[in-house]
Design a protein around this motif. Structure first.
Motif, PDB file in Angstrom:
ATOM      1  N   GLU A   2       0.807  -1.405  -0.195  1.00 52.26           N
ATOM      2  CA  GLU A   2       0.020   0.175  -0.121  1.00 52.26           C
ATOM      3  C   GLU A   2       1.113   1.279   0.179  1.00 52.26           C
ATOM      4  OE1 GLU A   2      -3.516   1.859   2.773  1.00 52.26           O
ATOM      5  OE2 GLU A   2      -2.805   0.395   3.114  1.00 52.26           O
ATOM      6  N   ASN A   3       0.777   2.179  -1.012  1.00 51.29           N
ATOM      7  CA  ASN A   3       1.177   2.698  -0.950  1.00 51.29           C
ATOM      8  C   ASN A   3       0.699   5.067   0.071  1.00 51.29           C
ATOM      9  OD1 ASN A   3       3.000   5.218  -2.008  1.00 51.29           O
ATOM     10  ND2 ASN A   3       1.095   5.922  -3.114  1.00 51.29           N
ATOM     11  N   THR A   4       1.938   5.017   1.239  1.00 47.09           N
ATOM     12  CA  THR A   4       1.488   6.061   1.670  1.00 47.09           C
ATOM     13  C   THR A   4       2.183   6.980   1.119  1.00 47.09           C
ATOM     14  OG1 THR A   4       3.829   5.444   3.244  1.00 47.09           O
ATOM     15  CG2 THR A   4       1.258   3.853   3.626  1.00 47.09           C
ATOM     16  N   GLY A   5       2.891   6.755   0.696  1.00 44.46           N
ATOM     17  CA  GLY A   5       3.407   8.367   0.160  1.00 44.46           C
ATOM     18  C   GLY A   5       3.153   9.322  -1.171  1.00 44.46           C
ATOM     19  N   GLY A   6       4.084  10.014  -1.912  1.00 41.20           N
ATOM     20  CA  GLY A   6       3.176  10.520  -3.025  1.00 41.20           C
ATOM     21  C   GLY A   6       3.059   9.636  -3.973  1.00 41.20           C
ATOM     22  N   ILE A   7       1.983  10.984  -4.947  1.00 45.37           N
ATOM     23  CA  ILE A   7       1.912  10.016  -6.477  1.00 45.37           C
ATOM     24  C   ILE A   7       3.000  10.741  -7.306  1.00 45.37           C
ATOM     25  CG2 ILE A   7      -0.095  10.043  -8.585  1.00 45.37           C
ATOM     26  CD1 ILE A   7      -1.427  10.377  -5.515  1.00 45.37           C
ATOM     27  N   LEU A   8       3.997   9.390  -8.223  1.00 45.18           N
ATOM     28  CA  LEU A   8       4.392  10.442  -9.486  1.00 45.18           C
ATOM     29  C   LEU A   8       3.301  10.440 -10.352  1.00 45.18           C
ATOM     30  CD1 LEU A   8       6.698  10.087 -11.536  1.00 45.18           C
ATOM     31  CD2 LEU A   8       6.675   8.607 -11.673  1.00 45.18           C
ATOM     32  N   TYR A   9       2.892  11.290 -10.984  1.00 45.99           N
ATOM     33  CA  TYR A   9       2.144  12.246 -12.162  1.00 45.99           C
ATOM     34  C   TYR A   9       3.098  12.152 -13.946  1.00 45.99           C
ATOM     35  CZ  TYR A   9      -0.955  12.943  -8.570  1.00 45.99           C
ATOM     36  OH  TYR A   9      -2.299  13.653  -7.997  1.00 45.99           O
ATOM     37  N   ILE A  10       2.650  11.176 -14.708  1.00 45.37           N
ATOM     38  CA  ILE A  10       3.087  11.242 -16.240  1.00 45.37           C
ATOM     39  C   ILE A  10       2.871  11.836 -16.563  1.00 45.37           C
ATOM     40  CG2 ILE A  10       4.248   9.836 -18.324  1.00 45.37           C
ATOM     41  CD1 ILE A  10       5.502   8.942 -15.750  1.00 45.37           C
ATOM     42  N   VAL A  11       3.120  13.227 -17.373  1.00 41.20           N
ATOM     43  CA  VAL A  11       1.936  14.859 -17.389  1.00 41.20           C
ATOM     44  C   VAL A  11       2.669  14.702 -18.935  1.00 41.20           C
ATOM     45  CG1 VAL A  11       1.937  17.240 -17.861  1.00 41.20           C
ATOM     46  CG2 VAL A  11       1.537  15.445 -15.015  1.00 41.20           C
ATOM     47  N   SER A  12       1.939  14.703 -19.308  1.00 39.21           N
ATOM     48  CA  SER A  12       1.986  15.160 -21.575  1.00 39.21           C
ATOM     49  C   SER A  12       1.756  16.574 -21.474  1.00 39.21           C
ATOM     50  CB  SER A  12       0.748  14.677 -22.510  1.00 39.21           C
ATOM     51  OG  SER A  12       1.138  12.976 -22.112  1.00 39.21           O
ATOM     52  N   THR A  13       2.805  17.217 -22.636  1.00 37.54           N
ATOM     53  CA  THR A  13       2.899  18.184 -22.626  1.00 37.54           C
ATOM     54  C   THR A  13       2.520  18.676 -23.922  1.00 37.54           C
ATOM     55  OG1 THR A  13       4.740  18.227 -22.644  1.00 37.54           O
ATOM     56  CG2 THR A  13       3.814  18.683 -20.705  1.00 37.54           C
ATOM     57  N   PRO A  14       2.767  20.013 -24.574  1.00 33.70           N
ATOM     58  CA  PRO A  14       2.229  20.283 -26.090  1.00 33.70           C
ATOM     59  C   PRO A  14       3.653  19.692 -26.846  1.00 33.70           C
ATOM     60  CG  PRO A  14       1.327  21.945 -25.211  1.00 33.70           C
ATOM     61  CD  PRO A  14       2.164  21.001 -23.663  1.00 33.70           C
ATOM     62  N   ILE A  15       3.190  19.602 -28.296  1.00 31.60           N
ATOM     63  CA  ILE A  15       4.356  19.006 -29.007  1.00 31.60           C
ATOM     64  C   ILE A  15       4.467  19.857 -30.093  1.00 31.60           C
ATOM     65  CG2 ILE A  15       3.821  16.179 -28.659  1.00 31.60           C
ATOM     66  CD1 ILE A  15       2.311  16.755 -31.372  1.00 31.60           C
TER      67      ILE A  15
END
Length: 278
Positions: A2-15
């Motif tokens: 179980e995760n009790t830490g932060g979250i890694l977000y894989i964020v797409s940005t403009p090309i």
């Protein structure tokens, strides 16, 4: 675990076009404690445009391993991190796989914030078959491996997508033609920008095109290799006589038919000529 830490977000940005970013992506980039960017100087243009002041650190192919472990510690301490690349979706021909893998191993939550991806955008506007495709990214710089990759493409019955730089695209096209034949392709550049362009035709025409127009910017190449497969194999069950007749009934001269049969089978022209002259 179980995760009790932060979250890694894989964020797409403009090309290309800065308007191509989702409201959720903007919110996440503002809310996380840290942004990991492929090139901080490049990404700051986007962040400044949207008045995002989140702390930013570099995350690229040269520091990926060490930085991954640093970010894992940050995430375990309860701080969320957003991973972005210079353009498009991280992990697609850009760093990202290593940290996602480590997060999964450590039980840290990973979630995607979908958005632009050059390969997909190019595919849907190329006019080529979208029902099945194979993505190769950038081909290897090693000549032998590069050739092997293209030979492998010839076994695909799908649209093949790859990226190529302006200084290598002409050589790549010539090699593809040599190995797969004069197949149909599409070339897309400047996606989402003012000078966006989609070019389609066979490789011979593409080579002529670049003889008149200097390549500029990175290209997305899309190959109709299923035709190459069919062209390469159509004669597989034929005898030499049947293969010859295939061309003769189309009105091809005997001299030219000999050349075509020899080319198809990878045989010396003299050998094929002597066979039909006996």
């Amino acid at each position: 675990m179980e995760n009790t830490g932060g979250i890694l977000y894989i964020v797409s940005t403009p090309i290309g076009n800065l308007e191509d970013i989702s409201l959720r992506a903007l919110r996440i980039l503002k809310e996380v404690g840290l942004i990991a960017a492929e090139d901080t100087r490049h990404s700051k243009k986007l962040l400044n445009h949207y008045e995002i002041n989140t702390k930013i650190v570099s995350y690229h192919q040269h520091n990926e391993r060490d930085r991954t472990e640093e970010l894992i510690k940050v995430l375990k301490n309860g701080e969320s991190v957003a991973l972005i690349s210079d353009a498009g979706t991280p992990g697609i021909s850009d760093p990202g796989h290593e940290i996602v893998k480590r997060c999964i191993e450590e039980g840290i939550d990973v979630t995607g914030v979908p958005g632009p991806c050059a390969a997909i955008d190019a595919l849907v506007i190329s006019g080529l078959d979208t029902s099945k495709f194979t993505f190769y990214g950038f081909l290897s710089k090693d000549k032998k491996e590069r050739k092997r990759q293209i030979e492998e493409m010839g076994t695909q019955r799908s649209t093949v997508i790859l990226y190529e730089s302006p200084h290598r695209i002409e050589k790549t096209l010539a090699l593809i033609k040599e190995i797969l034949g004069d197949i149909n392709i599409a070339m897309v550049k400047e996606l989402t920008k003012i000078h966006e362009k989609v070019w389609s035709g066979n490789i011979s025409r593409a080579i002529i095109y670049f003889a008149e127009e200097k390549p500029r910017g990175e290209y997305v190449l899309l190959l109709e290799v299923k035709d190459a497969f069919e062209q390469k194999e159509f004669w597989a069950g034929m005898t030499l006589d049947m293969h010859m007749d295939y061309y003769l009934v189309q009105g091809t001269s005997k001299k030219d038919a000999v050349k075509l049969v020899a080319k198809d089978r990878g045989l010396p022209k003299r050998e094929v000529y002597e066979y039909f002259m006996k």
